[in-house]
Design a protein around this motif. Structure first.
Motif, mmCIF file in Angstrom:
data_model
loop_
_atom_site.group_PDB
_atom_site.id
_atom_site.type_symbol
_atom_site.label_atom_id
_atom_site.label_comp_id
_atom_site.label_asym_id
_atom_site.label_seq_id
_atom_site.Cartn_x
_atom_site.Cartn_y
_atom_site.Cartn_z
ATOM 1 N N ARG A 180 54.304 40.516 56.440
ATOM 2 C CA ARG A 180 55.141 39.190 56.752
ATOM 3 C C ARG A 180 54.810 38.711 58.287
ATOM 4 N N ALA A 181 54.570 40.340 59.605
ATOM 5 C CA ALA A 181 53.807 39.465 60.412
ATOM 6 C C ALA A 181 52.854 39.227 60.863
ATOM 7 N N LEU A 182 51.916 39.983 59.945
ATOM 8 C CA LEU A 182 50.454 39.535 60.292
ATOM 9 C C LEU A 182 50.416 37.790 59.790
ATOM 10 N N ASP A 183 50.937 37.327 58.848
ATOM 11 C CA ASP A 183 51.543 36.287 58.841
ATOM 12 C C ASP A 183 52.264 35.275 59.792
ATOM 13 N N MET A 184 52.709 36.038 60.438
ATOM 14 C CA MET A 184 52.977 34.941 61.774
ATOM 15 C C MET A 184 51.754 35.808 62.923
ATOM 16 N N GLY A 185 51.511 35.693 63.062
ATOM 17 C CA GLY A 185 49.840 36.357 64.201
ATOM 18 C C GLY A 185 50.536 37.284 64.907
ATOM 19 N N PHE A 186 51.077 38.652 64.105
ATOM 20 C CA PHE A 186 51.023 39.877 64.843
ATOM 21 C C PHE A 186 50.252 40.686 64.963
ATOM 22 N N MET A 187 49.813 41.289 66.180
ATOM 23 C CA MET A 187 49.185 42.243 66.215
ATOM 24 C C MET A 187 50.325 43.773 64.989
ATOM 25 N N ILE A 188 50.024 44.639 64.382
ATOM 26 C CA ILE A 188 50.484 45.974 63.827
ATOM 27 C C ILE A 188 50.094 47.146 65.327
ATOM 28 N N SER A 189 51.050 48.007 65.595
ATOM 29 C CA SER A 189 50.674 48.792 66.275
ATOM 30 C C SER A 189 51.106 49.898 66.058
ATOM 31 N N PHE A 190 50.489 51.520 66.157
ATOM 32 C CA PHE A 190 50.910 52.546 65.395
ATOM 33 C C PHE A 190 51.146 53.720 66.123
ATOM 34 N N ALA A 191 51.484 54.793 65.698
ATOM 35 C CA ALA A 191 51.894 55.510 67.058
ATOM 36 C C ALA A 191 52.253 56.961 66.793
ATOM 37 N N GLY A 192 52.252 57.979 67.742
ATOM 38 C CA GLY A 192 52.328 58.921 66.761
ATOM 39 C C GLY A 192 52.719 59.892 65.892
ATOM 40 N N ASN A 193 54.006 58.645 64.736
ATOM 41 C CA ASN A 193 54.677 59.217 63.802
ATOM 42 C C ASN A 193 53.931 58.840 62.884
ATOM 43 N N VAL A 194 52.924 58.592 63.156
ATOM 44 C CA VAL A 194 51.423 58.172 61.849
ATOM 45 C C VAL A 194 51.168 59.655 60.882
ATOM 46 N N THR A 195 51.227 60.127 62.252
ATOM 47 C CA THR A 195 50.494 62.209 61.576
ATOM 48 C C THR A 195 51.719 62.612 61.042
#
Length: 277
Positions: A180-195
Motif C-alpha cells: 500500500r505504501a509503495l503504491d503511494m510512492g514510498f520507499m521501504i526502509s529496513f533496520a537491524g530488527n530484520v536480523t
C-alpha cells in the motif's frame, strides 16, 4: 560492482544527537566512514520541542550528514503553534531534506491517539508546503494493527496527492502494508530488527519489496543488528542490515549497499552524489 570499487552504504535513519553518543561521537562517525558509510540522514525529532534543530546542527558541521525535522508521535502532546512555526522556518535550511520522523505509535501511547493524529496531520500540511518528503514512524500495539490502518489511511487521504512520497522507516509490518505504501510512492526502509530471529514477518516483506524501492538504516542508537544485538547501535553496523537483505534478495552485501545508496540519492534528488558512484 567491480573488485576495485569501495563498498558504499547509506544509513537512511540515525539519531546521532542522542546522549548515547556524547562520549565518542567523532570516533563513531569516523568508524562509519571507515566502514564505507558514505551518507547518513540524521533524524531531527530529538526530544521534541526545544530540540527541533538537533539534526541540523550536525548536518551543518559534517558534509556527509543530511537532516530532517519533525515532532515524533511520542511528543505530540507537547507540540504548540510556536513549534510548528519554528519547523516551518527550519525546513528552509539547505541540509534539511525530509520531514520526520512523524506518524503514529499505538505501542507506547506516550501521547493520546487523537492528539497523535492531529499533530501528524498538521505536519503533513507543513511538509507539503515545504515540498519535503516525509519519514514515517508507525508502531502498532501488540493486540491490534490499527496503527497501520490509521496511518496508511491518513496518508492516502491527506498526503498521496502531494506526489512527494516518503520513507516507511524501520518497517515492521506485513507485505500488504508495504505494498500500500509503495503504491503511494514510498520507499521501504529496513533496520537491524530484520536480523532478529523472531522477525520472520519483516523478512517475508523484505523478500517482496523491489530492490529499487528499498533503503537500509540503523535507527542508531537503537536496534543493533545481529551479531551486535544488545549493544549500542551505530551507523557502521548498517552493513549487517545490507547483508541480511542481500541473503533474502539473492544479492551480495555490497550490491545491496550500492543499490540502496543509489535509491537514496535518486529519491532525494541528490544527483551529484548519485553520479559519483
Amino acid at each position: 560492482m567491480t573488485n576495485d570499487q569501495r563498498p558504499i552504504f547509506v544509513d537512511s535513519h540515525a539519531h546521532l544527537e542522542m546522549e548515547q553518543f556524547d562520549a565518542d561521537r567523532e570516533q563513531m562517525l569516523a568508524r562509519a566512514q571507515d566502514a564505507g558509510i558514505e551518507t547518513i540522514l540524521a533524524i531531527g525529532s530529538g526530544t521534541g520541542p526545544g530540540s527541533l534543530d538537533c539534526a541540523i546542527q550536525l548536518a551543518e558541521k559534517y558534509e556527509f550528514i543530511y537532516a530532517t525535522i519533525g515532532i515524533h508521535p511520542h511528543e505530540a502532546k507537547l507540540a504548540s503553534d510556536a513549534d510548528f512555526e519554528e519547523m516551518a522556518q527550519l525546513a528552509k535550511r539547505p541540509k534539511v531534506i525530509a520531514w520526520g520522523e512523524i506518524g503514529l505509535d499505538y505501542f507506547y501511547d506516550h501521547s493520546p491517539r487523537d492528539l497523535q493524529q492531529q499533530v501528524f496531520l498538521k505536519q503533513l500540511e507543513l511538509a507539503r508546503t515545504a515540498k519535503l518528503p516525509i519519514v514515517i514512524h508507525c508502531r502498532p500495539s501488540d493486540h491490534s494493527e490499527n496503527a497501520w490502518e490509521d496511518c496508511l489511511n491518513l496518508l492516502h487521504d491527506h498526503w498521496e496527492s502531494s506526489g512527494l512520497g516518503g520513507i516507511l522507516h524501520c518497517f515492521t509490518g506485513s507485505w500488504a502494508y508495504a505494498k500500500r505504501a509503495l503504491d503511494m510512492g514510498f520507499m521501504i526502509s529496513f533496520a537491524g530488527n530484520v536480523t532478529f530471529p523472531k522477525a520472520q514477518q519483516i523478512r517475508e516483506a523484505a523478500k517482496e519489496v523491489p530492490p529499487d524501492r528499498m533503503l537500509i538504516e540503523t535507527d542508531s542508537p537503537f536496534l543493533a543488528p545481529v551479531p551486535n544485538r544488545g549493544k549500542r547501535n551505530e551507523p557502521s553496523f548498517v552493513r549487517e542490515v545490507a547483508r541480511q537483505l542481500g541473503e533474502l534478495q539473492g544479492l551480495s552485501t555490497e550490491d545491496i549497499g550500492l543499490q540502496t545508496a543509489n535509491n537514496f540519492y535518486r529519491f532525494f534528488s541528490l544527483h551529484e552524489k548519485a553520479n559519483s558512484i
